[in-house]
Design an enzyme around this catalytic site. Sequence first.
Site, PDB file in Angstrom:
ATOM      1  N   GLY A   1      37.747  42.522  24.704  1.00 30.63           N
ATOM      2  CA  GLY A   1      38.778  43.055  25.775  1.00 30.63           C
ATOM      3  C   GLY A   1      39.053  44.582  25.463  1.00 30.63           C
TER       4      GLY A   1
ATOM      5  CG  ASP B   1      42.652  30.516  42.912  1.00 29.84           C
ATOM      6  OD1 ASP B   1      41.760  30.875  43.674  1.00 29.84           O
ATOM      7  OD2 ASP B   1      43.209  31.415  41.855  1.00 29.84           O
TER       8      ASP B   1
ATOM      9  CB  CYS C   1      39.715  57.310  24.024  1.00 26.49           C
ATOM     10  SG  CYS C   1      38.140  56.739  24.882  1.00 26.49           S
TER      11      CYS C   1
END
Length: 761
Positions: free
Chosen positions: A546, A636, A423
Site C-alpha cells: 500500500g 452491497d 513524495c
Amino acid sequence: MQTSEQPILRDIVLVGGGHSHVGVLRMFGMKPWPGVRLTLICTDIHTPYSGMLPGYIAGHYSYDDVHIDLGRLCAFAGARLFKDEVVGIDRANQKVICKNRPPVAYDALSINIGSTPQVQLVPGALEHAVPVKPIAKFNQRWLNLLDRVKTHAGKTTIAVVGGGAGGVELLLAMQFRLRNELKTMGRNPDELEFHLFTADADVLPTHNPGVRARFEKVLNARGVVLHRDAEVVQLDGHTLQTRQGERLHADEIMWVTQAGGAAWLKNTDLELDNRGFVNVGPTLQTSRDPKIFAAGDIANLTSTPLEKAGVFAVRMSKPLAKNLHLFVQGAALKEYHPQKTWLALISTGDQYAVASKGLLGFAGAWVWQWKDWIDRRFMAKFSEFPEMDPNAKPAGGNTPNLALTQEESLQAISAIAMRCGGCGAKVGSTVLSRALGNLKPVDRADVLVGLHAPDDAAIVKVPPGKAMVHTVDFFRAFVDDPYVFGKVAANHALGDVFAMGGEAQSATAVVTVPPGLESKVEELLFQMMSGAVEVLNEAGCALVGGHTGEGRELALGFAINGLVDENLNGVMIKGGMRPGDVILLTKPIGTGTLFAALPQLKTKGRWIDAALESMVKSNRLGAQCLREHGSKACTDLTGFGLLGHLVEMTRPSEVDAELDLSALPLLDGALDMVNAGIVSSLQPANVRLRRAIRNQAEYANDPRYPLIFDPQTAGGLLATVPGDQAEACVAALKKLGYEHTAIIGRILPQGDALEPIVLKG
C-alpha cells in the site's frame, strides 16, 4: 472524527467510566488542553450514577434518567471512546492491555473502575449470587427477576447480603417495586419475602445510631427479616449458610458486600491494599508509578482513608483533572484534601429519604425531593451540553505548554510547519516499518511477494480456472477509534467482492494520517491497520502492500483483488433479478443519518455502538448463503442508499420492483434522527433519484421514506432470491448472525411506466 490543526503531543488514557472520569471529560470538553488527547476505555457505553440507581430499581426513574451517555459525553469532550475490557497494564512500555483490541499507548493513565464484589471469596457465591456490580449485568438480572415475579405465581424469597447503605437501599427499592407490581396485577404482595444479612450487629454500621434506628424501624415495618451478626460463608445452590450455622433457601440472592479491586490489578505490580484497591497519595498518583493515577472507589487514599462513597468520586474529578493536566505539563501537582464529613441521602424505596451527616440525621418526603433535585441537577451536566464557541481559546491558550524532549519539540514544530507535497508527503520509512512490523497478514500460497518483502510491488498469482475481480474504496474517518475505523473500512472494501460471489484474495491499502510526533503517528497506524488486518485475515485476504501519506484528516481505503470462476459460475451481478424474486436486505439501514447526528451531539451512545457493530459484521457468510439459496442478483449497500442501489439493479435486469417501507430493518435511532431533519451530506444527491418512484407523492410523508436515500457505510447485502427460497434463506441468514435480515419487497415484470420502483407501506 475530531480534527485539529494542533498535532497530538500527549495521550491521557482514562480506564473506566466512573464518576471521577466523567467529570474530567466534561471539564476537558469545556476547556480543551492544546496538544492533549483523551481516550476513555470502558466496557459499557452508558455509565450509571449510583445516587439514582435505587430510584431506578424502585421505578421512579427510567434507564436513561440514571445513566450517563459516554458516547455523547466523549463526543462533546472531543475524546476517543474505546469500548473494551481492560485486562492489564504494560508499565514498561506504557500501554494498556485490552481484551479484544491492540494495546493502547499512554503518557498518563488514570483508573476509575469502581469496586468489584468479591463473590469468589465465598464458596458458591460466584455461581449462585447476583453481584450488584457491574451494574450492566446486574440490571439484566434485575429485569429478569422482575419479569419472573410478574409471570410466576407463588412465594418468592429474596435475600440481600450486605447491611450497608447500598444493601439496605437496594432491598427497600426492590421490595417497593415488586410489591407494587403485584398489587397492580391484583395479586397478593405478601407472596414476596425479603431477608437482609449483615455481618455486623447493626445495619448501616458507618452511620450514626439515630440513622441506624430509623432504618431498622423501616425494615421492621415492611416485614423484612433482618439477620444480624450473620456473615454468609457459603452458598449451597440457592441455600445461604452463615458462620453461625443458620441456613436459608432463597430464590434470588443479591450480593452487596465484600467489595474489592479488579483481579487484573494484581498483575500490574502497582501497590494495592489488602482488599485489592490501588494505593494513591494526596496527588492521586499511584505510589509506585507517577504516570498512573487512580480515583473513586478503586483508589485507596493512604493519607486519608475514605469510605467507598460516590460523593468522594465526584469530588475527586476536579483535582484529578487538574493534576493530569499539570503532569503532562511537567509542573508540580496539587494535593487533594477530602472533606472530613459528608452528606448521605439514603432512600427508603418509596419517595422518602433519610439524611445522614456525621452525628446529624433527619428524614422525610421533602428529603427525597431534595435528593431528587440534587441528582437531576448533577445528571443534567452530562446530558445538557452548552453551545461551545469554536473560536474560544483552549485552556492555557492555543499553544501547547507540555513537557517535551528536544526531539519531540523538533517533531512538533515540523508537524505544524508547511508540509511538502508529492513524495515529501509520505510517512517516514522508520515509522512505517515499526507500525506495520507487528502486523501478520494471512499467508496465501498465491501471494508470491507480499507486505513484508522489500520490493516495490506485490506479486500475486491467479490460480487456474479463476478470473480476477477488482474493486477499490476509500473514505475519511468518521469515528475516533482508529481500530474500529480500520475494521469498518476493510469490511466496506471487501463488500463489493462478496456481493459478486467472489473470494477475496489480496488487498493494497491507501492511508492518509495527520502529521505529528512519530510515536503518535506510529501508534495511530498500528491501531488502524490492526483492525483492518483482522478483518482481511478473517476473509482469507492477504494485505500485500500500500501507500501511506500525510493529510489533514485520517483516511483509509483498499484496492481489493478477488477471485471468481472464470466461467462466472456462482457469480451474482446487479442484472440478475427475475420477476417473482423476493428482495432481501441483510443489515439495518441508517448509518448516514446517525453519523451525521453524532458531531451534533444528537445521538445516543448505544445507537452509535449498535451501528458500529453492524458495520463490522462481514458480508462474506451472507453472500455464500444467498448463493446457496439461488440468488443471481446482489450488491452491497453503500453510498447511493437503498433506492439508488435498487434502481441500478432493476435497469440492467429489465424489471420493476415493489419496495415495502414498513418492512425495512432500521438501526436504532435512525428514524428519530431523520425525523429531526438530520441527514448525511450525500443525502440531497441521492434524493434526486426520487424520480424513479412511480407513486412517490403517496409516500413522501411516510416517516421511513427519507431512509431509502440514506447513504450507508459497510452496509448489508441487497439481493434477490427465488420466491420459493425466501423464507428458508431468511432463516439461514439469521442463524448466521444477520438477525435483522428482512424481506423488503418483490420483483415485478417490467411495465410500461418509466419509473421502475413502486412503494408500499
